[in-house]
Design a protein around this motif. Structure first.
Motif, PDB file in Angstrom:
ATOM      1  N   LEU A  86       1.131 -57.419  14.236  1.00 23.94           N
ATOM      2  CA  LEU A  86       0.619 -57.454  15.605  1.00 23.94           C
ATOM      3  C   LEU A  86       1.365 -58.476  16.452  1.00 23.94           C
ATOM      4  CD1 LEU A  86      -3.188 -57.146  14.839  1.00 23.94           C
ATOM      5  CD2 LEU A  86      -1.902 -55.593  16.313  1.00 23.94           C
ATOM      6  N   HIS A  87       1.605 -59.651  15.897  1.00 24.30           N
ATOM      7  CA  HIS A  87       2.292 -60.693  16.666  1.00 24.30           C
ATOM      8  C   HIS A  87       3.717 -60.265  17.003  1.00 24.30           C
ATOM      9  CE1 HIS A  87      -0.388 -64.443  16.316  1.00 24.30           C
ATOM     10  NE2 HIS A  87      -1.118 -63.377  16.049  1.00 24.30           N
ATOM     11  N   ALA A  88       4.374 -59.563  16.072  1.00 24.54           N
ATOM     12  CA  ALA A  88       5.747 -59.124  16.328  1.00 24.54           C
ATOM     13  C   ALA A  88       5.778 -57.975  17.327  1.00 24.54           C
ATOM     14  CB  ALA A  88       6.406 -58.702  15.012  1.00 24.54           C
ATOM     15  N   GLN A  89       4.938 -56.964  17.132  1.00 27.22           N
ATOM     16  CA  GLN A  89       4.992 -55.777  17.972  1.00 27.22           C
ATOM     17  C   GLN A  89       4.359 -55.982  19.338  1.00 27.22           C
ATOM     18  OE1 GLN A  89       6.729 -53.157  17.124  1.00 27.22           O
ATOM     19  NE2 GLN A  89       7.201 -53.981  15.112  1.00 27.22           N
ATOM     20  N   TYR A  90       3.332 -56.838  19.413  1.00 24.07           N
ATOM     21  CA  TYR A  90       2.612 -57.028  20.671  1.00 24.07           C
ATOM     22  C   TYR A  90       3.025 -58.317  21.389  1.00 24.07           C
ATOM     23  CZ  TYR A  90      -0.573 -53.204  19.366  1.00 24.07           C
ATOM     24  OH  TYR A  90      -1.111 -51.983  19.031  1.00 24.07           O
ATOM     25  N   ALA A  91       4.063 -58.963  20.865  1.00 24.19           N
ATOM     26  CA  ALA A  91       4.593 -60.182  21.488  1.00 24.19           C
ATOM     27  C   ALA A  91       3.524 -61.252  21.627  1.00 24.19           C
ATOM     28  CB  ALA A  91       5.229 -59.863  22.841  1.00 24.19           C
ATOM     29  N   TYR A  92       2.763 -61.478  20.541  1.00 25.58           N
ATOM     30  CA  TYR A  92       1.701 -62.477  20.541  1.00 25.58           C
ATOM     31  C   TYR A  92       2.192 -63.802  19.960  1.00 25.58           C
ATOM     32  CZ  TYR A  92      -2.007 -59.029  21.466  1.00 25.58           C
ATOM     33  OH  TYR A  92      -2.813 -58.083  22.034  1.00 25.58           O
ATOM     34  N   SER A  93       1.512 -64.867  20.357  1.00 22.10           N
ATOM     35  CA  SER A  93       1.745 -66.178  19.769  1.00 22.10           C
ATOM     36  C   SER A  93       0.518 -67.034  20.012  1.00 22.10           C
ATOM     37  CB  SER A  93       2.966 -66.859  20.390  1.00 22.10           C
ATOM     38  OG  SER A  93       3.100 -68.178  19.893  1.00 22.10           O
ATOM     39  N   LEU A  94       0.169 -67.859  19.013  1.00 20.40           N
ATOM     40  CA  LEU A  94      -0.944 -68.795  19.178  1.00 20.40           C
ATOM     41  C   LEU A  94      -0.460 -70.184  19.537  1.00 20.40           C
ATOM     42  CD1 LEU A  94      -3.142 -67.670  16.167  1.00 20.40           C
ATOM     43  CD2 LEU A  94      -3.707 -67.447  18.577  1.00 20.40           C
TER      44      LEU A  94
END
Length: 263
Positions: free
Chosen positions: A170-178
């Motif tokens: 999800l973080h890779a495909q949806y460009a997420y970061s915490l």
């Protein structure tokens, strides 16, 4: 333990991220992440049911969407839960729709901004008696601001937590970061989650402390909110090029009371 297989494809261009996805899908993508379990477990008012089955149902809906299935991810989420527990499926859908309703409720945000702007004043505001106004301010600081800050602290700690395979995908495909961005405050995930919790805290505060006031005091608070926005929208504003500000002082009179807004 992850039981839902990773998607075999992705419909989310990395450079665009969640910009092309509807709000329900974005919300499900947050529910799907193991790393965010502490946030959901601390969600104000409590969860509507066990988190692991809901997380798996969210992943199933996202997987289906990415492999070319239905665009109605919320319906797929409910269907995945209903296959095991129809009552939980109904409760979880209601929980998710409540978050989406608060996100989309401009009047709720308007009330929230009024309380935020007045939280450090003392004495009466407009026709709101001093004792009533001071009691509301104290309750707002205790039950919205302080509890919201605690949730923000929790979200900050999650930046160092490990990610499972689904979270990594999800973080890779949806460009997420915490992790905090070097620009404006924090990353999108943390801003969104903080806003979800804050809106729930504020709604709970309104129900507990505004809807329980005497009718004349409720009316006075509504009047103060409307006057605040009438003054703000009545001031001339130099708008940036291409930005149209359409609200006028007359629009403030249509802001609903807390009772009308919350039902």
């Amino acid at each position: 333990m992850t039981t839902t297989p990773l998607p075999r494809a992705s419909r989310v261009p990395i450079e665009e991220g969640l910009a092309i996805i509807d709000p329900a899908h974005g919300l499900l993508s947050y529910l799907a992440q193991s790393v965010l379990a502490p946030f959901w477990e601390a969600f104000p008012g409590g969860l509507t049911g066990p988190l692991p089955p809901a997380r798996e149902a969210a992943r199933a809906a996202i997987r289906l969407w990415n492999e070319g299935g239905s665009d109605d991810t919320l319906a797929q989420f409910r269907a995945a839960l209903a296959a095991k527990d129809p009552a939980q499926a109904e409760a979880w859908e209601a929980f998710m729709r409540a978050i989406l309703w608060r996100e989309d409720n401009r009047d709720l945000r308007g009330w929230r901004m009024w309380f935020s702007g007045n939280q450090h004043r003392q004495g009466p505001v407009g026709r709101v008696p001093g004792a009533v106004a001071d009691g509301l301010r104290q309750a707002y600081r205790d039950e919205v601001v302080t509890r919201g800050s605690a949730i923000d602290d929790l979200l900050e700690r999650l930046a160092e937590a490990p990610l499972d395979d689904w979270d990594l995908w999800l973080h890779a495909q949806y460009a997420y970061s915490l992790i905090d961005a070097d620009r404006f405050d924090t990353g999108r995930v943390r801003r969104d989650l903080s806003r979800f919790a804050d809106a729930k805290l504020f709604e709970t505060f309104l129900r507990a402390h505004v809807l329980t006031l005497a009718p004349n005091d409720q009316e006075a608070v509504t009047g103060a909110v409307r006057v605040f926005w009438a003054d703000l929208w009545g001031e001339p504003v130099d708008s940036p090029a291409g930005l149209m500000l359409t609200e006028t002082a007359e629009d403030a009179a249509r802001i609903p009371s807390a009772r009308e807004m919350l039902g």
